[in-house]
Design a protein around this motif. Structure first.
Motif, PDB file in Angstrom:
ATOM      1  N   ALA A 121     -53.165 -32.485  32.159  1.00 28.42           N
ATOM      2  CA  ALA A 121     -52.144 -33.019  31.260  1.00 28.42           C
ATOM      3  C   ALA A 121     -50.748 -32.618  31.698  1.00 28.42           C
ATOM      4  O   ALA A 121     -50.555 -31.654  32.444  1.00 28.42           O
ATOM      5  N   SER A 154     -46.422 -30.097  28.460  1.00 33.61           N
ATOM      6  CA  SER A 154     -46.175 -29.926  27.031  1.00 33.61           C
ATOM      7  C   SER A 154     -47.196 -30.642  26.160  1.00 33.61           C
ATOM      8  O   SER A 154     -47.040 -30.696  24.949  1.00 33.61           O
ATOM      9  N   ASN A 155     -48.257 -31.191  26.759  1.00 27.34           N
ATOM     10  CA  ASN A 155     -49.243 -31.934  25.971  1.00 27.34           C
ATOM     11  C   ASN A 155     -49.981 -31.045  24.984  1.00 27.34           C
ATOM     12  O   ASN A 155     -50.242 -31.436  23.857  1.00 27.34           O
ATOM     13  N   TYR A 156     -50.329 -29.845  25.429  1.00 26.94           N
ATOM     14  CA  TYR A 156     -51.159 -28.967  24.605  1.00 26.94           C
ATOM     15  C   TYR A 156     -50.307 -28.012  23.783  1.00 26.94           C
ATOM     16  O   TYR A 156     -49.355 -27.420  24.276  1.00 26.94           O
ATOM     17  N   ARG A 181     -41.606 -33.670  21.829  1.00 27.62           N
ATOM     18  CA  ARG A 181     -42.605 -33.149  22.770  1.00 27.62           C
ATOM     19  C   ARG A 181     -43.190 -34.315  23.561  1.00 27.62           C
ATOM     20  O   ARG A 181     -43.671 -35.298  23.000  1.00 27.62           O
ATOM     21  N   LYS A 198     -46.129 -35.865  25.930  1.00 26.01           N
ATOM     22  CA  LYS A 198     -47.562 -35.628  26.061  1.00 26.01           C
ATOM     23  C   LYS A 198     -48.168 -36.688  26.970  1.00 26.01           C
ATOM     24  O   LYS A 198     -47.526 -37.680  27.313  1.00 26.01           O
ATOM     25  N   SER A 211     -44.879 -39.489  23.305  1.00 25.84           N
ATOM     26  CA  SER A 211     -44.027 -38.412  22.826  1.00 25.84           C
ATOM     27  C   SER A 211     -44.107 -38.344  21.309  1.00 25.84           C
ATOM     28  O   SER A 211     -44.501 -39.302  20.649  1.00 25.84           O
ATOM     29  N   PRO A 229     -44.075 -29.566  18.790  1.00 26.30           N
ATOM     30  CA  PRO A 229     -44.701 -30.858  18.585  1.00 26.30           C
ATOM     31  C   PRO A 229     -44.816 -31.219  17.123  1.00 26.30           C
ATOM     32  O   PRO A 229     -44.607 -30.398  16.247  1.00 26.30           O
ATOM     33  N   ALA A 234     -55.190 -30.884  20.186  1.00 26.71           N
ATOM     34  CA  ALA A 234     -54.014 -31.443  20.839  1.00 26.71           C
ATOM     35  C   ALA A 234     -54.160 -32.950  20.803  1.00 26.71           C
ATOM     36  O   ALA A 234     -55.182 -33.493  21.179  1.00 26.71           O
ATOM     37  N   SER A 250     -56.071 -35.025  23.441  1.00 24.87           N
ATOM     38  CA  SER A 250     -56.687 -34.109  24.394  1.00 24.87           C
ATOM     39  C   SER A 250     -58.000 -34.638  24.927  1.00 24.87           C
ATOM     40  O   SER A 250     -58.319 -34.465  26.100  1.00 24.87           O
TER      41      SER A 250
END
Length: 482
Positions: free
Chosen positions: A196, A199-201, A319, A321, A330, A436, A445, A448
């Motif tokens: 990822a 900043s995804n998680y 955030r 993602k 985002s 986020p 997430a 995810s």
């Protein structure tokens, strides 16, 4: 379904790769050296203090021990139910509840045995831990398998640390399981983040992995692994490093917690995880509680005030993602989430006692919320779902300290590197990532599960510069950041 197994993911391919990406070269090549044991959340002095205070009938230790003894997991009749494969996440036959219940039974029996002197509880803890190390070979499922690795890896290490010298404990076998089943996934997550964007998680994902890597490194006397975890706390690009988890400092000694814009439960979880990380490091002579002018204190004060219903400042943020070379999106957050002042987790006694007793600092919100949450229980006392088992707990018993007790900063171990220089900043770090927006699910997430297949395809060897796509504005502008 993606599987990462003990047999198929060798340390040379996982942990060693992570080490090359995250560890300072001088530290990573240093020869292994033994750490102080027991030396994760509890030292020998801590265990002796608990036992002597309970024998003397001293409050609030007695209330904390009563809470422990009443928990069904602390009974010496507990029988383990080990599994070959543990699954967590959608699309899999989830059985991870079996694992975390057995871990908490091992920890609670070990702690109860040390405090009470009843060897039967220590024997029960050893039996549980030996049963699992003799059978478990893999963690599987969706992206949530990384959460299982992090959360249950660091908890497993803490339970085992309390009985590592028991004559019946299979130490070497447990170290192998901890390293290859749990820490290999956590180390890999900190390097690749499941394919990822950085900043995804959410913050908690990094913190679970960091706690597992640190705890395993200490338990296995692996200096390079400890160095990787400590370096990530200070400088990691993901949202769990200290300046990304607490990206903005406000007046009044408050540090904005990244997930305050998401929801209260995950913010409490994050503070608890960072506190556990700092405590484990402290017990090996590494002062992260005081790092960056006690930045964690400011973040914990912020969450404590907010959780009790107090007004806190909040900076709008966005955030980014998605998957690397894949889908993207985002989320924007403009205000702190609502709170339930009755919600609590067993996280506050440890943090409050460090800052107000060890360091003799003022921390009014921490003091108030710790008193409100006392006596703290543990797994099984905070609901039947996995969130009720995210902390080992029993802080009233374990972390209550006399004023001024052990107030000196610990001597640095050879693994900790140079003593960090405290710095203060009124503005976010250039690498800080914004908070986020709210999302449902336990530690979930957003998106995810869509990334499960990306890790192998991406072929990411390190956290390259430029992955951090989010920057916080110095001022509000439509609730987004660019």
């Amino acid at each position: 379904m993606t599987h990462i197994s003990r047999r198929s993911m060798l340390k040379a391919a996982g942990v060693a790769t992570a080490g090359a990406a995250l560890a300072p070269s001088a530290t990573a090549t240093a020869a292994p050296a033994a750490y102080a044991h027991p030396g994760l959340l509890h030292t020998r002095a801590d265990l002796d203090r608990m036992a002597s205070k309970v024998r003397a009938g001293a409050a609030p230790y007695t209330a904390g021990f009563t809470k422990l003894a009443a928990n069904r997991h602390s009974q010496n009749t507990w029988a383990a139910n080990p599994q070959v494969t543990v699954y967590r996440g959608s699309g899999s036959p989830q059985n991870y509840t079996i694992l975390y219940n057995d871990i908490h039974a091992a920890y609670q029996n070990a702690l109860r045995g040390h405090v009470s002197g009843d060897e039967a509880h220590l024997d029960t803890a050893v039996a549980i831990l030996n049963a699992w190390s003799g059978k478990l070979t893999e963690l599987a499922g969706s992206a949530d398998r990384f959460l299982a690795a992090g959360l249950y890896g660091y908890q497993f290490a803490n339970a085992a640390e309390l009985v590592r010298d028991h004559p019946d404990f299979e130490l070497g076998r447990f170290q192998e399981m901890l390293s290859t089943v749990f820490a290999s996934l956590s180390d890999d997550f900190l390097v690749r983040h499941n394919g990822a964007v950085i900043s995804n998680y959410w913050t908690n994902w990094d913190l679970t992995a960091m706690a597992c890597v640190l705890a395993t490194g200490i338990f296995c006397d692996d200096r390079a692994q400890v160095a990787r975890a400590v370096d990530y706390f200070k400088h990691g690009e993901g949202l769990g490093s200290i300046r990304n988890a607490i990206p903005v400092l406000h007046e009044g000694g408050l540090g904005e917690w990244l997930e305050a814009g998401r929801d209260q439960g995950h913010a409490l979880l994050g503070v608890g995880l960072m506190g556990a990380f700092c405590e484990m490091a402290w017990n090996q002579g590494i002062d992260l509680y005081g790092y960056d002018d006690s930045r964690f204190l400011k973040g914990a004060q912020y969450v404590a005030k907010w959780s009790m219903g107090g007004e806190v400042p909040f900076t709008a943020n966005t955030r980014e993602k998605g998957a690397i070379n894949g889908w993207s999106g985002s989320e924007t957050v403009t205000e702190a989430a609502g709170v339930d002042p009755a919600m609590t987790r067993p996280i506050w006694a440890m943090i409050a006692n460090h800052y107000t007793r060890r360091r003799a600092l003022s921390a009014s919100y921490l003091t108030r919320i710790a008193a409100k949450s006392s006596p703290e229980g543990g797994g099984g006392d905070y609901g039947p779902n996995s969130g009720g088992y995210d902390q080992l707990g029993f802080g009233t018993l374990a972390f209550t300290r006399e004023k001024g007790a052990a107030s000196q900063t610990p001597s640095p171990t050879s693994s900790s590197g140079p003593r960090p220089q405290a710095t203060s900043s009124a503005v976010p770090s250039p690498s800080a990532s914004p908070s986020p927006s709210p999302s449902g699910g336990d530690l979930a997430a957003t998106g995810s599960d869509d990334l499960v297949g990306w890790a192998a395809a991406a072929g990411i060897g390190a956290l390259a510069g430029g992955l951090l796509l989010v920057r916080r504005r110095d001022r509000l502008r439509g609730g987004s950041a660019d």
